[in-house]
Scaffold this active site. Structure first.
Site, PDB file in Angstrom:
ATOM      1  N   ASP A  46       0.843  -1.202   0.000  1.00  0.00           N
ATOM      2  CA  ASP A  46       0.000   0.000   0.000  1.00  0.00           C
ATOM      3  C   ASP A  46       0.874   1.247   0.000  1.00  0.00           C
ATOM      4  OD1 ASP A  46      -2.918   1.155   0.755  1.00  0.00           O
ATOM      5  OD2 ASP A  46      -1.373   2.264   1.851  1.00  0.00           O
ATOM      6  N   TYR A  51       2.765   9.850  -0.042  1.00  0.00           N
ATOM      7  CA  TYR A  51       3.841   9.217   0.726  1.00  0.00           C
ATOM      8  C   TYR A  51       5.219   9.439   0.106  1.00  0.00           C
ATOM      9  CZ  TYR A  51      -0.066   6.472   2.699  1.00  0.00           C
ATOM     10  OH  TYR A  51      -1.240   6.069   3.278  1.00  0.00           O
ATOM     11  N   LYS A  76      -3.021   6.000  -4.115  1.00  0.00           N
ATOM     12  CA  LYS A  76      -4.124   6.920  -3.834  1.00  0.00           C
ATOM     13  C   LYS A  76      -3.846   8.294  -4.441  1.00  0.00           C
ATOM     14  CE  LYS A  76      -4.016   4.771   0.745  1.00  0.00           C
ATOM     15  NZ  LYS A  76      -2.588   4.387   0.712  1.00  0.00           N
ATOM     16  N   HIS A 109      -8.090   9.622  -1.728  1.00  0.00           N
ATOM     17  CA  HIS A 109      -7.457   9.613  -0.407  1.00  0.00           C
ATOM     18  C   HIS A 109      -8.332  10.236   0.683  1.00  0.00           C
ATOM     19  CE1 HIS A 109      -3.100   9.257   1.249  1.00  0.00           C
ATOM     20  NE2 HIS A 109      -3.976   9.023   2.206  1.00  0.00           N
TER      21      HIS A 109
END
Length: 272
Positions: A46, A51, A76, A109
């Protein structure tokens, strides 16, 4: 069951019951943790554009030498890209960063900005096969009911914050009634609950670690958990939850720890 076991989604596809979370794992550390997870048997990674580690996740997928179709990759779209004119570029960047031809699951998200318009674009990519499954993250029942008014395809997944201090019983039940698979981010509550007396007692009873008790609790709820670690031993230990089962009474003990204390932790100010 094992790390490669799956839950059925509402579109007939399947999703591995546990994922390697990658929040705040960047650079070589992020790459190595994903590679170690795949070596340990994980088949679900994931990530997210936010990120800033999609390139490392994609590299781990390739370098693992595991056939691409056997690995389930989630990413996402961040809410600042969920506005007209930005969604397509955001997804194309994700594919480029990952270095993959498709993603297995792509999520909105947050339920912020142009949710309906962004979902339509995800539906288009889904129909084209560039996204194998589409879903949402941080959506509560009110958000899911709103998106249902304009969606042609129902979300396959809702990824929300769940841990023993934040049980999310109502949202989980709603999703499962609708056939939406629930994923738990922050499933260990950032480790804050590992020393709780009730969990320590259960760990001693079952001969497991507190983290394994919590992750088994998620599994028995039918929830995909996303534990994150950069330590090889913990990555392996987190996946070692398939040789025992919590009793109904012990599952209930876990539910009694709900404090809702984590609600809103780190959530965007625009989240309503």
């Amino acid at each position: 069951m094992n790390l490669q076991s799956t839950f059925l989604m509402n579109n007939g596809n399947r999703i591995p019951v546990m994922a390697m979370g990658s929040w705040d794992s960047r650079g070589d550390e992020g790459y190595q943790s994903c590679l170690e997870a795949l070596k340990a048997g994980y088949r679900h990674l994931d990530t997210a554009s936010y990120y800033q580690n999609e390139a490392q996740v994609g590299a781990a997928v390739r370098d693992s030498k595991i056939p691409r179709e056997e690995i389930f990759v989630t990413s996402k779209i961040w809410y600042t890209d969920m506005v007209e004119g930005k969604q397509e570029a955001a997804f194309e960047k994700t594919l480029k960063e990952l270095g993959l031809d498709y993603v297995d699951l792509y999520l909105l998200h947050w339920p912020i900005n142009d949710v309906a318009g962004s979902w339509k674009i995800l539906e288009t990519y889904y129909e084209q096969g560039l996204i194998k499954n589409i879903g949402v993250s941080n959506f509560q029942q009110r958000h899911l009911e709103k998106i249902a008014l304009t969606a042609n395809i129902a979300p396959a997944v809702d990824q929300i914050e769940i841990c023993p201090f934040l049980v999310q019983k109502e949202t989980v039940q709603y999703c499962q009634d609708q056939g939406i698979v629930v994923e738990a981010w922050g499933p260990l509550g950032k480790g804050k609950q590992l020393g709780e007396p009730e969990i320590v007692e259960l760990a001693e009873k079952y001969g497991k670690t507190p983290a394994q008790i919590i992750l088994r609790w998620h599994l028995q709820r039918g929830i995909v958990s996303l534990p994150k670690s950069v330590h090889k031993e913990r990555i392996i230990a987190n996946g070692d939850i398939f040789d025992f089962q919590l009793s109904k009474e012990d599952m209930e003990i876990m539910y009694t720890m709900d404090r809702r204390a984590e609600t809103g932790r780190g959530y965007p100010a625009e989240y309503k």
